[in-house]
Design an enzyme around this catalytic site. Structure first.
Site, short mmCIF file in Angstrom:
data_model
loop_
_atom_site.label_atom_id
_atom_site.label_comp_id
_atom_site.label_asym_id
_atom_site.label_seq_id
_atom_site.Cartn_x
_atom_site.Cartn_y
_atom_site.Cartn_z
N LEU A 1 3.29 -4.92 61.58
CA LEU A 1 3.60 -6.07 62.45
C LEU A 1 2.51 -6.37 63.49
O LEU A 1 2.82 -6.81 64.59
CB LEU A 1 4.94 -5.88 63.17
CG LEU A 1 6.18 -5.67 62.31
CD1 LEU A 1 7.43 -5.53 63.20
CD2 LEU A 1 6.39 -6.81 61.33
N LYS B 1 -2.28 3.97 49.97
CA LYS B 1 -2.15 4.27 51.40
C LYS B 1 -1.44 5.61 51.59
O LYS B 1 -1.77 6.37 52.51
CB LYS B 1 -1.39 3.15 52.11
CG LYS B 1 -2.21 1.88 52.32
CD LYS B 1 -3.33 2.08 53.34
CE LYS B 1 -3.86 0.77 53.88
NZ LYS B 1 -4.93 0.96 54.87
N ASP C 1 -21.04 -3.75 52.83
CA ASP C 1 -19.74 -3.71 52.14
C ASP C 1 -19.39 -2.25 51.88
O ASP C 1 -20.11 -1.56 51.15
CB ASP C 1 -19.84 -4.50 50.83
CG ASP C 1 -18.47 -4.65 50.17
OD1 ASP C 1 -17.63 -3.74 50.30
OD2 ASP C 1 -18.26 -5.69 49.51
N TYR D 1 -0.73 -0.67 46.11
CA TYR D 1 -1.26 -0.64 47.50
C TYR D 1 -0.60 0.49 48.27
O TYR D 1 -1.28 1.31 48.91
CB TYR D 1 -1.00 -1.99 48.16
CG TYR D 1 -1.12 -1.99 49.67
CD1 TYR D 1 -2.37 -1.97 50.30
CD2 TYR D 1 0.02 -2.02 50.48
CE1 TYR D 1 -2.48 -1.97 51.69
CE2 TYR D 1 -0.08 -2.04 51.86
CZ TYR D 1 -1.33 -2.00 52.46
OH TYR D 1 -1.43 -2.00 53.83
N ASN E 1 -11.16 2.32 58.74
CA ASN E 1 -10.22 1.24 59.08
C ASN E 1 -10.03 0.22 57.97
O ASN E 1 -8.97 -0.39 57.87
CB ASN E 1 -10.72 0.53 60.36
CG ASN E 1 -9.96 -0.74 60.65
OD1 ASN E 1 -8.79 -0.71 60.97
ND2 ASN E 1 -10.65 -1.87 60.50
N TYR F 1 -4.05 -5.30 51.15
CA TYR F 1 -3.11 -5.36 50.01
C TYR F 1 -3.62 -6.30 48.92
O TYR F 1 -3.13 -6.30 47.80
CB TYR F 1 -1.72 -5.79 50.50
CG TYR F 1 -1.74 -7.04 51.33
CD1 TYR F 1 -1.84 -6.98 52.71
CD2 TYR F 1 -1.72 -8.29 50.71
CE1 TYR F 1 -1.90 -8.14 53.48
CE2 TYR F 1 -1.76 -9.45 51.46
CZ TYR F 1 -1.87 -9.37 52.84
OH TYR F 1 -1.93 -10.51 53.59
N ASP G 1 -19.39 -3.70 58.76
CA ASP G 1 -18.51 -4.79 58.35
C ASP G 1 -19.28 -5.74 57.42
O ASP G 1 -20.51 -5.81 57.46
CB ASP G 1 -18.01 -5.56 59.59
CG ASP G 1 -16.65 -6.22 59.36
OD1 ASP G 1 -15.66 -5.77 59.98
OD2 ASP G 1 -16.57 -7.18 58.56
N GLY H 1 -9.89 -8.02 63.94
CA GLY H 1 -8.59 -7.38 63.83
C GLY H 1 -8.50 -6.04 64.55
O GLY H 1 -9.06 -5.85 65.65
N ILE H 2 -7.81 -5.11 63.94
CA ILE H 2 -7.58 -3.79 64.54
C ILE H 2 -8.91 -3.08 64.80
O ILE H 2 -9.12 -2.50 65.87
CB ILE H 2 -6.67 -2.96 63.62
CG1 ILE H 2 -5.24 -3.53 63.64
CG2 ILE H 2 -6.69 -1.48 64.01
CD1 ILE H 2 -4.32 -2.98 62.56
N1 LIG Z 1 -2.30 -5.83 60.63
C1 LIG Z 1 -1.25 -5.06 60.30
O1 LIG Z 1 -0.08 -5.30 60.69
C2 LIG Z 1 -1.46 -3.86 59.41
C3 LIG Z 1 -0.31 -3.29 58.82
C4 LIG Z 1 -0.46 -2.17 58.03
C5 LIG Z 1 -1.72 -1.61 57.84
N2 LIG Z 1 -2.82 -2.17 58.41
C6 LIG Z 1 -4.10 -1.54 58.14
O2 LIG Z 1 -4.94 -1.58 59.29
C7 LIG Z 1 -6.31 -1.73 58.86
C8 LIG Z 1 -6.94 -2.92 59.57
O3 LIG Z 1 -6.12 -4.05 59.28
P1 LIG Z 1 -6.39 -5.50 59.91
O4 LIG Z 1 -5.10 -6.23 59.79
O5 LIG Z 1 -7.08 -5.38 61.23
O6 LIG Z 1 -7.44 -6.08 58.83
P2 LIG Z 1 -8.30 -7.44 58.84
O7 LIG Z 1 -8.38 -7.84 57.40
O8 LIG Z 1 -7.70 -8.42 59.79
O9 LIG Z 1 -9.74 -7.00 59.37
C9 LIG Z 1 -10.49 -6.14 58.55
C10 LIG Z 1 -11.95 -6.11 58.94
O10 LIG Z 1 -12.60 -5.37 57.89
C11 LIG Z 1 -13.70 -6.12 57.39
N3 LIG Z 1 -13.85 -5.82 55.97
C12 LIG Z 1 -13.04 -6.21 54.96
N4 LIG Z 1 -13.50 -5.74 53.79
C13 LIG Z 1 -14.61 -5.02 54.08
C14 LIG Z 1 -15.53 -4.30 53.29
N5 LIG Z 1 -15.39 -4.23 51.95
N6 LIG Z 1 -16.56 -3.66 53.88
C15 LIG Z 1 -16.72 -3.73 55.24
N7 LIG Z 1 -15.89 -4.43 56.04
C16 LIG Z 1 -14.83 -5.06 55.46
C17 LIG Z 1 -13.33 -7.57 57.65
O11 LIG Z 1 -14.50 -8.41 57.69
C18 LIG Z 1 -12.62 -7.48 59.01
O12 LIG Z 1 -13.56 -7.49 60.07
C19 LIG Z 1 -6.28 -1.84 57.34
O13 LIG Z 1 -6.53 -0.59 56.76
C20 LIG Z 1 -4.85 -2.28 57.04
O14 LIG Z 1 -4.41 -1.87 55.76
C21 LIG Z 1 -2.71 -3.30 59.18
#
Ligand SMILES: NC(=O)c1ccc[n+]([C@@H]2O[C@H](COP(=O)([O-])OP(=O)(O)OC[C@H]3O[C@@H](n4cnc5c(N)ncnc54)[C@H](O)[C@@H]3O)[C@@H](O)[C@H]2O)c1
Length: 272
Positions: free
Chosen positions: A190, A162, A69, A158, A90, A94, A46, A26-27
């Site tokens: 989004l 945040k 973790d 949630y 990062n 939710y 991760d 992801g991000i």
């Molecule tokens: N995708 C969006 O549109 C969006 C919107 C609002 C906020 N965010 C925020 O952006 C951030 C990243 O979001 P995303 O959509 O890329 O998330 P994702 O869930 O797609 O990816 C998260 C990554 O974190 C890792 N991870 C999860 N729990 C973990 C833990 N306990 N310890 C270590 N690693 C862990 C997962 O394995 C994964 O590689 C988050 O904080 C999320 O709240 C994303």
């Protein structure tokens, strides 16, 4: 104060050392790739480290994955040993589908705290003294959400954690600014990721409606967020702290306003 230009073409993070929590997908993965492409040595923390992340760059960066973790109260030695200049908090989630607050299982509040806020405090607390002592300055980037700034019915706890992270960002920025450490947030919305897989959850019939869901349409890509994180981690933003970059196609700025498919705007959408 330095009068050297903030921007010179080329790698933006040569010789920098970064830690990214949740950087395997992801991000976070897009941020890891962008930082490494700009010359940083990146440590990704991760729970899922099965797939290595490639570095496509001649800038000399690297990506190393550590299986951990981030909710675990112990900080692995690998994080301290990495001696980071940059920390990207990062991990966040939710955790449950939308649900009325009055019907919440109270354990959910603890879980939401741990995945969205508790680890940020712990990891930042563990790494900040080293960043300060090394005297190289530094940058902390926290991933919040549009919902730290506006409501989201069914996810009140949630959004509260945040928002706490957003306010932690501001106050810590003021506190550590004199040490040359900047603290900023990125608030996505989004963005197509494993957590929010729009390609799977948006029915095919609704895909043409994307242009009505935000001023810039969508969905956004993880790389769009990585661009903002790269700016905040690099000297391009050397006079920026305590701020938030909204990477959301404009959902925050437009509030309840949505573009009509027929042209114009409405804040009273009914088949807009
Ligand atoms: N995708 C969006 O549109 C969006 C919107 C609002 C906020 N965010 C925020 O952006 C951030 C990243 O979001 P995303 O959509 O890329 O998330 P994702 O869930 O797609 O990816 C998260 C990554 O974190 C890792 N991870 C999860 N729990 C973990 C833990 N306990 N310890 C270590 N690693 C862990 C997962 O394995 C994964 O590689 C988050 O904080 C999320 O709240 C994303």
């Amino acid at each position: 104060m330095s009068h050297s230009p903030a921007f010179t073409p080329g790698a933006l993070l040569p010789g920098r050392r970064a830690i990214i929590t949740g950087g395997a997908a992801g991000i976070g993965a897009a941020v890891a790739r962008a930082f490494a492409a700009h010359g940083a040595d990146v440590l990704v923390v991760d729970v899922d480290t099965a797939d290595p992340l490639d570095v496509t760059s001649t800038a000399g960066g690297s990506i190393t994955l550590v299986d951990h973790d981030i909710r675990d109260p112990d900080i692995p030695a690998a994080l301290l040993d990495h001696r980071p200049d940059i920390l990207v908090n990062n991990v966040g989630h939710y955790l449950r589908p939308p649900h009325p607050f009055a019907e919440n299982d109270k354990d959910l509040w603890t879980d939401l705290h741990e995945i969205n806020f508790g680890h940020v405090l712990r990891v930042t607390h563990a790494l900040l003294p080293g960043m300060t002592e090394r005297g190289r300055g530094g940058a902390i980037v926290n991933l919040t959400t549009v919902e730290a700034h506006r409501a989201i019915p069914g996810h009140s706890v949630y959004s509260a954690y945040k928002a706490a992270l957003m306010q932690f960002t501001r106050s810590l920025a003021a506190e550590v600014g004199p040490s040359g450490i900047r603290v900023n947030a990125v608030a996505p919305d989004l963005i197509e990721t494993p957590q929010v897989p729009y390609a799977d959850i948006v029915p095919a019939d609704d895909v043409p409606l994307w242009p009505t869901w935000s001023p810039l349409g969508g969905p956004g890509r993880p790389e769009d967020v990585a661009g903002a994180a790269l700016f905040l981690a690099s000297d391009l933003s050397r006079f920026v702290t305590g701020g938030t970059i909204h990477v959301d196609g404009g959902t925050h700025c437009s509030g309840g306003w949505v573009p009509r498919a027929s042209g114009g705007w409405t804040n009273r959408p009914r088949n807009p």
